[in-house]
Design an enzyme around this catalytic site. Structure first.
Site, PDB file in Angstrom:
ATOM      1  CB  ALA A 158      26.910  27.652  38.681  1.00 47.84           C
ATOM      2  CE  LYS A 159      26.138  21.154  44.473  1.00 46.53           C
ATOM      3  NZ  LYS A 159      24.853  20.245  44.139  1.00 46.53           N
ATOM      4  CB  VAL A 160      23.910  29.240  42.162  1.00 44.52           C
ATOM      5  CG1 VAL A 160      23.579  30.595  42.545  1.00 44.52           C
ATOM      6  CG2 VAL A 160      25.034  29.384  41.116  1.00 44.52           C
TER       7      VAL A 160
END
Length: 307
Positions: A158-160
């Site tokens: 996830a590109k958190v």
């Protein structure tokens, strides 16, 4: 790298003047880091501006949100159309695109329940992340003392927003040590990725990159390079890559939306191969840049034209 402002930013369905695209200081994501984002590029082509693999990027944004329990208030199709609208309104032919979804103002505390999910899309002109000269000469990298986050800590796929504190620490350490970029190992001591890029090596004519299980992001540029390599008949494998594999490689390069395809000529002060961009890297790089600029009919489906 300094920002070059454009005229408008899309915010929750409205185009807002750049200087007025503001949020409250008590925005939840600003305090706790639970937001998701994407990095996308739009290139100038003979048919006008074209966004590279736009739908794939927006689907990954949606997937990132799902992985952390965030519900996007807009569909993939709506965000695709909003991205094109933002580019058209700003009358820009080449740009970097930053969609971001974040918990806004309204609640405090770790539980974001009750906080509205806001979405914004900004576009601006942005050159090659690791420098134009680096595309030809290659850049200098170092193994970071910071390890890549483990899936049991935060989801690497996830590109958190919060994940990139890990990347910032690695990047800043590399710059302060006199290098251009960092390479992060995972907790097992194998190569994971750069702070914002995937890593590839070439040894004896065979291309290799760490598997997703290493903690590497499932990069869209990474996927594109793998497809190009297979189409070109270049032997390829996903496998664990050690620090020693990096040092002994004939060629090494980074891939990513910002970095595109950037050769690595040196790691930890040790020259890679002949200490310059290698022939396979150059070949893949040439095809990639032709593809994103609409000069490779085979990869026309990767382009979403802004009309």
């Amino acid at each position: 790298m300094a920002l070059t402002p454009t005229k408008f930013i899309w915010m929750d369905g409205k185009l807002v003047p750049w200087k007025k695209a503001n949020i409250h200081v008590l925005t939840h994501t600003l305090h706790y880091g639970l937001g998701v984002f994407e990095g996308i590029r739009c290139y100038k082509t003979a048919k006008g501006p074209a966004v590279f693999r736009l739908v794939d990027h927006i689907r990954r944004l949606e997937n990132s949100a799902k992985l952390v329990g965030m519900r996007l208030p807009y569909s993939v199709d709506k965000l695709v159309r909003a991205t094109k609208e933002t580019i058209k309104t700003n009358r820009i032919e080449e740009c970097y695109i930053r969609p971001i979804a974040y918990y806004g103002y309204g609640v405090m505390g770790l539980d974001p329940k009750g906080s509205k999910v806001n979405v914004a899309i900004a576009v601006w002109p942005w050159g090659t992340y690791l420098g134009e000269a680096g595309l030809e000469r290659g850049i200098r990298a170092k193994i970071s003392p910071w390890r890549r986050i483990h899936p049991s800590i935060l989801p690497p796929q996830a590109k958190v927003v919060a994940n990139y504190a890990n990347s910032i620490l690695a990047k800043v350490d590399a710059l302060r040590s006199g290098y251009d970029e960092a390479i992060l190992l995972n907790i097992d001591g194998n190569v994971a990725e750069g702070p914002g890029e995937n890593v590839f090596i070439v040894k004896d004519g065979k291309l290799a990159t760490p598997p997703i299980s290493s903690g590497a992001l499932a990069g869209i540029t990474r996927d594109s390079i793998i497809k190009i390599a297979r189409d070109e008949g270049i032997a390829f494998e996903e496998r664990d890559i050690t620090r020693e594999d990096l040092y002994a490689a004939d060629e090494t390069f980074f891939t990513g939306t910002a970095a595109e395809v950037t050769p690595i000529r040196e790691v930890d002060g040790k020259p890679i191969g002949k200490g310059k961009r290698g022939p396979i890297t150059e070949r893949l790089q040439r095809i990639f840049f032709n593809a994103v600029r609409g000069r490779e009919p085979k990869y026309e489906s990767w382009l979403d034209y802004v009309r």
